[in-house]
Write a protein that holds these residues in place. Structure first.
Motif, PDB file in Angstrom:
ATOM      1  N   GLN A  10       0.846  -1.187   0.000  1.00  0.00           N
ATOM      2  CA  GLN A  10       0.000   0.000   0.000  1.00  0.00           C
ATOM      3  C   GLN A  10       0.883   1.239   0.000  1.00  0.00           C
ATOM      4  OE1 GLN A  10      -2.304  -0.978   3.531  1.00  0.00           O
ATOM      5  NE2 GLN A  10      -4.056  -1.340   2.225  1.00  0.00           N
ATOM      6  N   ARG A  85      -5.317   0.884   5.645  1.00  0.00           N
ATOM      7  CA  ARG A  85      -4.553   0.376   6.784  1.00  0.00           C
ATOM      8  C   ARG A  85      -4.244   1.557   7.691  1.00  0.00           C
ATOM      9  NH1 ARG A  85      -0.665  -3.858   7.544  1.00  0.00           N
ATOM     10  NH2 ARG A  85       0.854  -3.225   9.076  1.00  0.00           N
ATOM     11  N   GLU A  87      -2.147   2.434  11.358  1.00  0.00           N
ATOM     12  CA  GLU A  87      -1.207   1.944  12.364  1.00  0.00           C
ATOM     13  C   GLU A  87      -1.034   2.996  13.452  1.00  0.00           C
ATOM     14  OE1 GLU A  87       2.661   0.763  10.998  1.00  0.00           O
ATOM     15  OE2 GLU A  87       1.845  -0.320   9.275  1.00  0.00           O
ATOM     16  N   ASP A 121      -8.262  -7.436   8.918  1.00  0.00           N
ATOM     17  CA  ASP A 121      -7.066  -8.023   9.502  1.00  0.00           C
ATOM     18  C   ASP A 121      -6.545  -7.038  10.531  1.00  0.00           C
ATOM     19  OD1 ASP A 121      -4.903  -9.838   9.854  1.00  0.00           O
ATOM     20  OD2 ASP A 121      -3.669  -8.735   8.421  1.00  0.00           O
ATOM     21  N   TRP A 122      -5.798  -7.523  11.479  1.00  0.00           N
ATOM     22  CA  TRP A 122      -5.107  -6.647  12.413  1.00  0.00           C
ATOM     23  C   TRP A 122      -3.906  -7.399  12.953  1.00  0.00           C
ATOM     24  CZ3 TRP A 122      -4.137  -7.194  17.675  1.00  0.00           C
ATOM     25  CH2 TRP A 122      -4.784  -8.256  18.319  1.00  0.00           C
ATOM     26  N   TYR A 134      -1.894  -2.355  14.190  1.00  0.00           N
ATOM     27  CA  TYR A 134      -2.570  -1.886  12.982  1.00  0.00           C
ATOM     28  C   TYR A 134      -3.856  -2.661  12.746  1.00  0.00           C
ATOM     29  CZ  TYR A 134      -0.842  -6.113  10.750  1.00  0.00           C
ATOM     30  OH  TYR A 134      -0.597  -7.415  10.447  1.00  0.00           O
ATOM     31  N   THR A 136      -6.587  -3.351   9.159  1.00  0.00           N
ATOM     32  CA  THR A 136      -6.895  -3.085   7.760  1.00  0.00           C
ATOM     33  C   THR A 136      -8.382  -3.282   7.538  1.00  0.00           C
ATOM     34  OG1 THR A 136      -6.473  -5.370   7.064  1.00  0.00           O
ATOM     35  CG2 THR A 136      -4.627  -3.855   6.946  1.00  0.00           C
TER      36      THR A 136
END
Length: 141
Positions: A10, A85, A87, A121-122, A134, A136
């Motif tokens: 990304q 994403r 973070e 997701d993380w 993070y 996503t």
């Protein structure tokens, strides 16, 4: 949950250093909105979800991110064809914990559970100064 640093497929959209206090949460949401307004967040990403999960991520970083007074949070926002994403980097070495059974009366302890349930997701990974956590969100998910 992933525990390794992700690939850099990304493109980076935004980075900001935030204070380690509750004002950081509103600023983080403003930055995510700004990335979306510039077109850096792909269409199809649920922005309400993105803002909620950003709030939870940054709240955790501010609340649990450091024993060092004045240590802040660095926020990274990345968008690409696949999604968004976000973070939060902080000075703590402690891994995030999902409290999958918070009591009804608990006023805290649901942030990572929300991220776990709602994000595509993380994960977390160690950094030179502590850790990054993070999440996503996939476009269209």
């Amino acid at each position: 949950m992933s525990v390794m640093a992700p690939s850099r497929a990304q493109r980076s959209c935004d980075q900001a250093d935030l204070p380690a206090d509750p004002r950081a949460v509103a600023e983080a949401r403003r930055l995510v909105r700004g990335a979306a307004a510039r077109g850096d967040v792909p269409a199809g990403v649920d922005m309400d979800m993105a803002l909620l999960l950003t709030s939870e991520l940054v709240t955790n970083a501010v609340t649990h991110g450091s024993d060092q007074p004045g240590a802040g949070v660095t926020l990274l926002i990345a968008g690409g064809a696949g999604g968004l994403r976000v973070e939060a980097h902080d000075a703590s070495l402690a891994s995030p914990v999902v409290n999958d059974r918070p009591a009804d009366a608990d006023e805290h302890g649901r942030g990572m559970l929300l991220i776990d349930l709602m994000a595509s997701d993380w994960g977390s990974y160690r950094t030179a100064g502590g850790k990054a956590v993070y999440f996503t969100l996939a476009a269209g998910a």
